[in-house]
Design an enzyme around this catalytic site. Structure first.
Site, short mmCIF file in Angstrom:
data_model
loop_
_atom_site.label_atom_id
_atom_site.label_comp_id
_atom_site.label_asym_id
_atom_site.label_seq_id
_atom_site.Cartn_x
_atom_site.Cartn_y
_atom_site.Cartn_z
N GLY A 191 0.83 -1.21 0.00
CA GLY A 191 0.00 0.00 0.00
C GLY A 191 0.86 1.26 0.00
O GLY A 191 2.09 1.19 -0.02
N ASP A 239 0.43 -9.05 1.92
CA ASP A 239 -0.67 -8.19 1.47
C ASP A 239 -1.65 -9.05 0.67
O ASP A 239 -1.24 -9.97 -0.04
CB ASP A 239 -0.12 -7.05 0.60
CG ASP A 239 -1.04 -5.83 0.56
OD1 ASP A 239 -0.62 -4.73 0.95
OD2 ASP A 239 -2.21 -6.02 0.14
N PHE A 286 0.01 -2.45 8.71
CA PHE A 286 -0.75 -1.46 7.93
C PHE A 286 -2.05 -2.05 7.40
O PHE A 286 -2.97 -1.32 7.04
CB PHE A 286 0.06 -0.99 6.70
CG PHE A 286 1.31 -0.25 7.03
CD1 PHE A 286 2.55 -0.87 7.01
CD2 PHE A 286 1.25 1.11 7.35
CE1 PHE A 286 3.71 -0.17 7.30
CE2 PHE A 286 2.41 1.81 7.63
CZ PHE A 286 3.64 1.17 7.61
N SER A 290 -4.42 6.47 13.47
CA SER A 290 -4.80 7.63 12.67
C SER A 290 -5.25 8.78 13.56
O SER A 290 -5.81 8.55 14.64
CB SER A 290 -5.95 7.24 11.74
OG SER A 290 -6.56 8.39 11.17
N TYR A 338 -14.94 2.98 10.54
CA TYR A 338 -13.50 2.90 10.24
C TYR A 338 -12.71 3.49 11.41
O TYR A 338 -11.80 2.86 11.94
CB TYR A 338 -13.16 3.65 8.95
CG TYR A 338 -11.71 4.06 8.91
CD1 TYR A 338 -11.34 5.38 9.18
CD2 TYR A 338 -10.72 3.12 8.70
CE1 TYR A 338 -10.00 5.74 9.21
CE2 TYR A 338 -9.38 3.48 8.71
CZ TYR A 338 -9.04 4.80 8.98
OH TYR A 338 -7.71 5.16 9.03
N LYS A 344 -9.92 1.82 14.56
CA LYS A 344 -8.62 2.31 15.05
C LYS A 344 -8.65 2.50 16.57
O LYS A 344 -7.74 2.10 17.28
CB LYS A 344 -8.25 3.64 14.37
CG LYS A 344 -8.03 3.58 12.87
CD LYS A 344 -6.89 2.65 12.49
CE LYS A 344 -6.59 2.71 10.99
NZ LYS A 344 -5.57 1.73 10.59
N PHE A 360 -1.39 11.85 10.55
CA PHE A 360 -2.25 12.96 10.15
C PHE A 360 -2.55 12.78 8.66
O PHE A 360 -3.12 11.72 8.30
CB PHE A 360 -1.62 14.27 10.63
CG PHE A 360 -1.90 14.43 12.10
CD1 PHE A 360 -1.22 13.64 13.03
CD2 PHE A 360 -2.92 15.26 12.55
CE1 PHE A 360 -1.53 13.70 14.40
CE2 PHE A 360 -3.24 15.34 13.91
CZ PHE A 360 -2.55 14.55 14.83
N ASN A 418 -10.85 9.80 -3.06
CA ASN A 418 -11.63 10.49 -2.02
C ASN A 418 -10.82 11.63 -1.42
O ASN A 418 -11.34 12.65 -1.02
CB ASN A 418 -11.97 9.52 -0.88
CG ASN A 418 -12.97 8.46 -1.31
OD1 ASN A 418 -13.98 8.78 -1.95
ND2 ASN A 418 -12.70 7.20 -1.00
N ARG A 422 -5.66 20.93 7.52
CA ARG A 422 -5.15 19.63 7.92
C ARG A 422 -3.64 19.68 8.07
O ARG A 422 -2.99 20.60 7.53
CB ARG A 422 -5.50 18.57 6.85
CG ARG A 422 -7.00 18.34 6.64
CD ARG A 422 -7.64 17.67 7.84
NE ARG A 422 -9.04 17.35 7.62
CZ ARG A 422 -10.05 18.18 7.86
NH1 ARG A 422 -9.79 19.41 8.32
NH2 ARG A 422 -11.31 17.80 7.65
C1 WQD Z 1 -8.61 16.91 3.37
C2 WQD Z 1 -9.31 18.26 3.22
C3 WQD Z 1 -11.69 18.08 2.84
C4 WQD Z 1 -11.30 16.17 -1.12
C5 WQD Z 1 -9.04 11.36 5.50
C6 WQD Z 1 -9.66 10.32 6.36
C7 WQD Z 1 -8.74 10.04 7.53
C8 WQD Z 1 -7.35 9.70 7.04
C9 WQD Z 1 -6.81 10.74 6.09
C10 WQD Z 1 -7.06 7.33 7.18
C11 WQD Z 1 -10.67 18.32 3.94
C12 WQD Z 1 -10.99 18.69 1.62
C13 WQD Z 1 -11.02 16.75 0.10
C14 WQD Z 1 -11.94 16.94 -2.13
C15 WQD Z 1 -11.96 18.83 -0.65
N1 WQD Z 1 -7.34 8.42 6.43
N2 WQD Z 1 -11.34 18.06 0.33
N3 WQD Z 1 -12.24 18.25 -1.85
O1 WQD Z 1 -10.74 13.94 5.40
O2 WQD Z 1 -8.68 14.99 6.49
O3 WQD Z 1 -8.84 12.53 6.24
O4 WQD Z 1 -7.79 10.90 5.03
O5 WQD Z 1 -6.76 7.29 8.33
O6 WQD Z 1 -9.29 8.96 8.26
O7 WQD Z 1 -10.87 10.84 6.85
O8 WQD Z 1 -8.48 13.94 4.23
O9 WQD Z 1 -7.81 14.38 1.93
O10 WQD Z 1 -10.18 13.56 2.36
O11 WQD Z 1 -9.55 15.89 3.01
O12 WQD Z 1 -12.26 20.02 -0.42
O13 WQD Z 1 -12.25 16.47 -3.27
O14 WQD Z 1 -9.60 18.48 1.84
O15 WQD Z 1 -12.92 18.72 3.10
O16 WQD Z 1 -10.82 19.63 4.46
P1 WQD Z 1 -9.27 13.94 5.63
P2 WQD Z 1 -9.02 14.39 2.80
#
Ligand code: WQD
Length: 336
Positions: free
Chosen positions: A11, A32, A81, A125, A149, A153, A178, A198, A231
């Site tokens: 991964g 994996d 992981f 996480s 999810y 954790k 983070f 995503n 973030r």
């Molecule tokens: C970051 C920022 C969105 C996509 C996720 C998981 C978390 C961890 C890390 C596993 C936010 C904004 C995003 C888009 C946007 N994974 N955004 N348009 O949500 O902080 O964390 O990944 O542990 O569990 O929840 O990361 O990259 O999805 O979003 O505006 O198309 O970008 O709103 O502010 P997130 P993200």
């Protein structure tokens, strides 16, 4: 030191951690089931390090298969992981997530006990800080989650705490990531999601190549400097080296520790867009839309404990993260 078993090692974070482990002189064995990654990652790790990797296509829920790995190899520690991590999917299929993430981890821990392997570094996480703690997040804050999810954790951290009380020789470190982004500087490894990403940076990368037409910004009415979500973005190679530091700590200590791996700095969605435009030389069109359900305004780490306990801190900034991400994207237009 014997071998280090890396579950989920093909991964995004696992493969980069294999490179950092080998660079630090460890021998790694990768396990994996390839449900969310490509076996090509093994070839890329071998190209980067010049070392052969022993790979097992094994599901962590397959106890016989996991035992076989420990029978074939003297495993001194496990970096774990393997697990499903799609927040939205976990809401739709909670039983699948608990069965896979918790069940698989329990199987792994049972086999570790059978083979007297006393060290586990766990991929946790920042999501365990939930939505009620003040930033910067500190490890002694209460944990919770807003989706299955995240609860896997939280629950696995509790399982490890309890195990360390029962088995005094056991050492477990839960690393609370983070927002990992970027790629190995060679461009041979990077974030390689299936389908429409995503997460923010892989989505922005596809907008930069023209594969997607514009970035939907999920809300610009948060209580943040520019109204968009903030973030703590961390370079995946800084994160990988953090695992090597955690392993060195765990070898010399027993008991449970939770440790943040973050920069301690927050960046907004628009900060990331601008950094990616600088890195790629491409315009990233954006469209502000409504907030995404479950999002919080701000998340970033207090990185003090990692520095004090592990002697580790991040070295790369947002521009370097975006530059390495862009290099990987250009070199791998169809992913790995
Ligand atoms: C970051 C920022 C969105 C996509 C996720 C998981 C978390 C961890 C890390 C596993 C936010 C904004 C995003 C888009 C946007 N994974 N955004 N348009 O949500 O902080 O964390 O990944 O542990 O569990 O929840 O990361 O990259 O999805 O979003 O505006 O198309 O970008 O709103 O502010 P997130 P993200």
């Amino acid at each position: 030191m014997g071998k280090i078993l890396v579950t989920g090692g093909t991964g995004f974070i696992g493969s980069h951690t294999c490179v950092a482990l080998i660079n630090a002189g460890y021998q790694v064995v990768v396990m994996d089931n390839l449900c969310n990654s490509k076996v090509e990652a093994i070839a890329r790790i071998e190209m980067i390090t010049g070392r052969h990797i022993r790979f097992y296509r094994t599901d962590m829920r397959d106890k016989h298969g996991v035992c076989q790995i420990f029978e074939d190899n003297k495993i001194d520690a496990v970096i774990h992981f393997a697990g499903w991590k799609a927040v939205g999917e976990s809401v739709e299929k909670p039983l699948d997530y608990y069965e896979n993430n918790l069940g698989g981890t329990l199987t792994l821990l049972e086999v570790m006990r059978q083979f007297q392997c006393p060290i586990l570094i766990f991929s946790s996480s920042a999501t365990v800080y939930g939505s009620h703690n003040p930033v910067p997040y500190q490890e002694d804050m209460p944990t919770s989650a807003t989706n299955p999810y995240g609860y896997t954790k939280v629950m696995i951290e509790q399982i490890l705490r309890d195990l360390c009380v029962a088995q005094h020789r056991f050492s477990a470190v839960a690393l609370r990531y983070f927002n990992p982004i970027g790629a190995h500087e060679s461009g041979l490894l990077g974030e390689n999601p299936n389908g429409i990403p995503n997460n923010l940076v892989p989505y922005v990368a596809q907008v930069a190549t023209g594969k997607l037409d514009c970035l939907r910004v999920f809300g610009n009415d948060y209580d943040t400097p520019d109204g968009t979500g903030v973030r703590d973005y961390i370079h995946v190679m800084d994160l990988a080296v953090g695992h090597v530091a955690a392993l060195a700590y765990a070898v010399n200590h027993t008991g449970f520790e939770a440790i943040n791996l973050g920069t301690g700095k927050g960046s907004s969605v628009l900060d990331v867009v601008r950094a990616y435009e600088r890195a790629s030389g491409r315009k990233i069109p954006i469209k502000v839309v409504e907030r995404r359900a479950g999002d919080i305004a701000t998340s970033y780490a207090d990185p003090t404990k990692a520095k004090d306990l592990l002697g580790w801190e991040t070295t790369y900034d947002l521009d370097k993260m975006c530059a390495d991400s862009w290099k990987f994207t250009l070199q791998n237009p169809r992913g790995l």
